[in-house]
Design a protein around this motif. Sequence first.
Motif, short mmCIF file in Angstrom:
data_model
loop_
_atom_site.label_atom_id
_atom_site.label_comp_id
_atom_site.label_asym_id
_atom_site.label_seq_id
_atom_site.Cartn_x
_atom_site.Cartn_y
_atom_site.Cartn_z
N LEU A 1 0.85 -1.19 0.00
CA LEU A 1 0.00 0.00 0.00
C LEU A 1 0.88 1.24 0.00
O LEU A 1 1.85 1.32 0.77
CB LEU A 1 -0.92 -0.01 1.23
N MET A 2 0.53 2.19 -0.86
CA MET A 2 1.18 3.51 -0.85
C MET A 2 0.10 4.56 -0.71
O MET A 2 -0.81 4.65 -1.54
CB MET A 2 1.99 3.77 -2.10
N MET A 3 0.16 5.32 0.37
CA MET A 3 -0.84 6.34 0.66
C MET A 3 -0.22 7.71 0.46
O MET A 3 0.87 7.99 0.97
CB MET A 3 -1.32 6.19 2.10
N THR A 4 -0.92 8.56 -0.31
CA THR A 4 -0.46 9.93 -0.53
C THR A 4 -1.55 10.88 -0.07
O THR A 4 -2.63 10.94 -0.65
CB THR A 4 -0.15 10.18 -2.02
N ALA A 5 -1.27 11.61 1.00
CA ALA A 5 -2.23 12.55 1.56
C ALA A 5 -2.26 13.83 0.74
O ALA A 5 -1.34 14.09 -0.06
CB ALA A 5 -1.88 12.85 3.02
N PRO A 6 -3.29 14.68 0.90
CA PRO A 6 -3.37 15.92 0.13
C PRO A 6 -2.16 16.84 0.32
O PRO A 6 -1.86 17.65 -0.55
CB PRO A 6 -4.65 16.58 0.65
N ASN A 7 -1.47 16.75 1.45
CA ASN A 7 -0.28 17.58 1.66
C ASN A 7 0.99 16.89 1.20
O ASN A 7 2.10 17.28 1.58
CB ASN A 7 -0.16 17.95 3.14
N ASP A 8 0.85 15.86 0.38
CA ASP A 8 1.96 15.09 -0.18
C ASP A 8 2.66 14.20 0.83
O ASP A 8 3.68 13.59 0.53
CB ASP A 8 2.99 16.00 -0.86
N GLU A 9 2.14 14.11 2.04
CA GLU A 9 2.69 13.16 3.01
C GLU A 9 2.40 11.74 2.53
O GLU A 9 1.29 11.45 2.08
CB GLU A 9 2.07 13.39 4.38
N THR A 10 3.41 10.87 2.61
CA THR A 10 3.25 9.51 2.09
C THR A 10 3.43 8.49 3.20
O THR A 10 4.07 8.75 4.22
CB THR A 10 4.26 9.23 0.97
N PHE A 11 2.85 7.32 2.97
CA PHE A 11 2.97 6.20 3.90
C PHE A 11 3.03 4.92 3.08
O PHE A 11 2.26 4.74 2.13
CB PHE A 11 1.78 6.17 4.85
N ALA B 1 -5.53 -7.08 5.65
CA ALA B 1 -6.06 -5.86 6.25
C ALA B 1 -4.91 -4.96 6.67
O ALA B 1 -3.87 -5.43 7.14
CB ALA B 1 -6.95 -6.17 7.44
N PHE B 2 -5.14 -3.65 6.49
CA PHE B 2 -4.27 -2.62 7.04
C PHE B 2 -5.09 -1.91 8.12
O PHE B 2 -5.88 -1.01 7.82
CB PHE B 2 -3.83 -1.63 5.96
N PRO B 3 -4.96 -2.32 9.38
CA PRO B 3 -5.84 -1.79 10.43
C PRO B 3 -5.33 -0.50 11.04
O PRO B 3 -4.17 -0.10 10.87
CB PRO B 3 -5.84 -2.92 11.46
N ASP B 4 -6.26 0.16 11.77
CA ASP B 4 -5.94 1.31 12.62
C ASP B 4 -5.20 2.42 11.87
O ASP B 4 -4.27 3.03 12.40
CB ASP B 4 -5.12 0.86 13.83
N MET B 5 -5.60 2.68 10.66
CA MET B 5 -5.03 3.81 9.92
C MET B 5 -5.87 5.05 10.18
O MET B 5 -7.00 4.98 10.65
CB MET B 5 -5.00 3.50 8.42
N GLU B 6 -5.30 6.19 9.87
CA GLU B 6 -6.03 7.44 9.95
C GLU B 6 -5.46 8.38 8.90
O GLU B 6 -4.24 8.58 8.84
CB GLU B 6 -5.93 8.05 11.34
N TYR B 7 -6.34 8.95 8.08
CA TYR B 7 -5.88 9.78 6.98
C TYR B 7 -6.95 10.81 6.64
O TYR B 7 -8.15 10.58 6.87
CB TYR B 7 -5.58 8.92 5.76
N PRO B 8 -6.56 11.95 6.10
CA PRO B 8 -7.54 12.97 5.72
C PRO B 8 -8.30 12.58 4.46
O PRO B 8 -7.86 11.74 3.68
CB PRO B 8 -6.69 14.21 5.50
N ASP B 9 -9.43 13.21 4.29
CA ASP B 9 -10.22 12.96 3.09
C ASP B 9 -9.44 13.37 1.85
O ASP B 9 -8.56 14.24 1.90
CB ASP B 9 -11.53 13.75 3.16
N SER B 10 -9.75 12.74 0.72
CA SER B 10 -9.09 12.95 -0.58
C SER B 10 -7.69 12.35 -0.61
O SER B 10 -6.90 12.68 -1.49
CB SER B 10 -9.04 14.43 -0.95
N THR B 11 -7.37 11.47 0.34
CA THR B 11 -6.09 10.78 0.30
C THR B 11 -6.13 9.71 -0.79
O THR B 11 -7.12 8.99 -0.93
CB THR B 11 -5.78 10.14 1.66
#
Length: 896
Positions: free
Chosen positions: A563-573, A586-596
């Motif tokens: 999984l590669m997550m890119t948040a609206p502020n370009d923060e990646t995970f 499953a990727f549990p217990d994540m938290e991210y802003p909308d439009s990620t």
Amino acid sequence: MKKTPLFLLLCFYFICLLNAQSQTVVSPERMMEQMKIQAGIFPMEKLYLHVDRNAYFQGEDIWFKAYVRDGLRQPSETGSRYVYVELINPLDSVVGRVMVRPQEGLFHGNLPISENLAEGYYTLKAYTRYMENWGDDCFFRKTIEVKSILGAQIRPHYSFHYQGDGKKVDLTLYYTVGTTHQKIKPDRLQIRNNRGEMRNVRMDRDTIARVSFDLPLANDQRTIYLENDNFRHFISIPYQTDDYDVAFFPEGGYLLNGCPIRTAFKAIDSRGMSEEISGTVYNQRGDHVCELRTSHAGMGLFAFTPREEESYYAECVNSQGVKKRFDLPQAVSGTYGLQANALHSSLHIGLHHAKDLSRKDNLYLLIHQNGHPLYFEPWKKEKQELRFSWEALSPGILQVVLFDQQMRPLAERLVFSPLQNKPQIVWQTDKNNYRTRDKVALTMRLTEAGKTPLQGDFSVAITDDTDVMIDSMQTIVSTLLLSSELKGHIESPAYYLQENDPKATYALDLLMMTQGWRRYDLSDVLQGDYRYPEVLPETGITLSGRVSRVSSDKPIRNAEVTLMMTAPNDETFFGQVNSHENGFFAFPDMEYPDSTRFFIQSLNEKGKDYVKLHLDETHFPLVSESDRIKIPLKRDLRRPATEQTFKKAEERAMYDENMKVIHLKEVTVVADNLLKKEGPRKSVYASMGTAVIDFMEKMKTRNYTNFSDFFFEVPGVQVVTDKDGFARLVIRGQGTVNADPYALIMIDNMPMDYPDVLQTINVYDVASVEVYKGADAAIFGLRGGFGVVNILMKTHEDFVDDPVVDYNKQIVYPLGYQKPVEFYAPKYETPEQRSSYLPDLRTTIYWKPDLTTDANGESSVVFYTADAATTYSILVEGITDDGTPIRHVEKIQVNR
């Protein structure tokens, strides 16, 4: 022969043992302990949503604060991390949804109203996932109005006529210009009936449309959606007949044989709203027993002495003259009942029993609130009535239950315990008179009975009385103390809590007798059979799915999922897991802003990509009957929009990109675009722009790693680095009056004053870019002297998943938490600001969701008035630290 006496002796022994066990008295202390255990295992959660107002135009925002509390109105300890707020249209579609997480322990945010919504009444719904344990009827709901600016220019006129057996209905419809009688013939008229079918409608020569259609088999969906060129709205289909139903509720639960019993009743019409009726009760021989008549909201009360050998019925008639007959419950013998009388300072509970029953049983009385016991004691045989001071009881709805010796419930009654020693709010203003664009400083002081300071958590909304009226029928007090405890729809719940109003107090007791309670079965709890929540509190977000073979759908174990997550502020995970035996991951217990943006890829054990990735969908509560609009047709308390309100909205649209300008033939009005424009998204200034670049189209052939890279390809725009190391834009050919000739950067028409703005923009969130220079930038004044770059961000409609090229890859934008946005209110601190040519046309003057009082019970609010001479309503709602809900309204006058 010798075994027979022993066998009989054993049988007798076990019979005696079982009988002794059945007669065992469980102590009230033990019962109260069991109730406390249940309350700890399965705590209740309730929610109230304070919104800034009740009526909006398309393209505006609903500002809200959610109060999440337990059964005793204390902060909920369930740990629910997210509150969901949804907007539902009359056709049962969710047209808006946000998820908010706490900010310093408070849930608040804003729900944008799409510029494409049709005019009409919508349902605003709020809940936590944990609240689903009690069913969706415990969710918070509120009716709001969404208006189109075209509503001032175009007025619909319609009527319905039923054919024959009532299975078909004829609609007659025409439109006029404003309040005149001049008819409009639209170029295009479309209608979507209650079955979801869209059809074109032709106007006759008299500019009247005549449409016939079938009614739905069920009566729960009776709404039509209409599109008249750019004006869209909903209308409701009335019922053919004035049908109604009447239900009867003997006090305590039963009509007791030979005992005078008070019986409440409730009449509702076909829409589920209250119906006013009158009638007569007869026995089976047709003998007159008593009269009945509703006293408030379809509810009423009558008393008589029933006989078990007789049956009873009521002949009723409503206000339209429709007569109907209804059977009453059958009288019973051999049991007990309760009678409650709520007096000014105390509650009186009386014991009744059927004529054939003498008072010999051991009985117990329980009073509790949401499973929290307040009183549980044996009822002494010499007493027929018990009295309780309101001071000793918790405010809100109480359930009174009568038990026998085996802790089986015999009778129950709901009563309402009023608030005692209500807190007092006093507002102080910094001066007596205010003018437009004036500074207002308010100080709020909260005390108990005017003495002891109180602390608490509050929100304040200040609105223009010319545009909207505050909601006095659904408040934080009526929700947390009343409607959140009851099943079904309650019309104007705040009416019942009016002080010093005997009619309201009497109606409140009728409501307690006729409305269902939503809590779990106490008899199971008292037997030690506890109930556990099926839906646990949501503490994080889980992204899950499974991996299978492409051809056979057979699960693949130990597949590698990245999984590669890119948040609206370009923060990646980045994350990586392996699938289980059944292919699940499953990727549990994540938290991210909308439009990620999420990119997920799966490979088999050998690192090959010939696998299929299946992502689990997030399921939200379905739209139900509880979500449908219920507004009394004869008692709509909302203020209709005035011509002045529409005029303000039209002027605002000149400066607000979300409220589009549409030019109709012979009439110029303001509204939103009906259909999404072809080509790139444009702002209201786009007709003057020197360049409009479709950034989404660019992204299909480019892979920009940051937003600055894009501008290297834009003709006439140069990317430079300032002295602080930030990327800035210079538009060639513009003036160089000072040393910093940087272009003004705007996001969705709002100027951005911080230098690192380009570094904060996520390339996946951009819809289009507009470049203005020279005379085209003059509209932006001095700030646009070096050119302007207006960056338009994607709307929700633009976030369509990228096409999946391979079975083992997916790109998704799941719902995330809403990033906090501060309510914008202009400041007029300088003469230049006060003389600004931009009009201040706010309806919500000020909104503050995080107001708290200090140790002295004080808090302050500072804001600036707008351009209209009018009165403002200051509405404060919140909860004190001891769980007491507060609501207070203040007024201030603004003059020219």
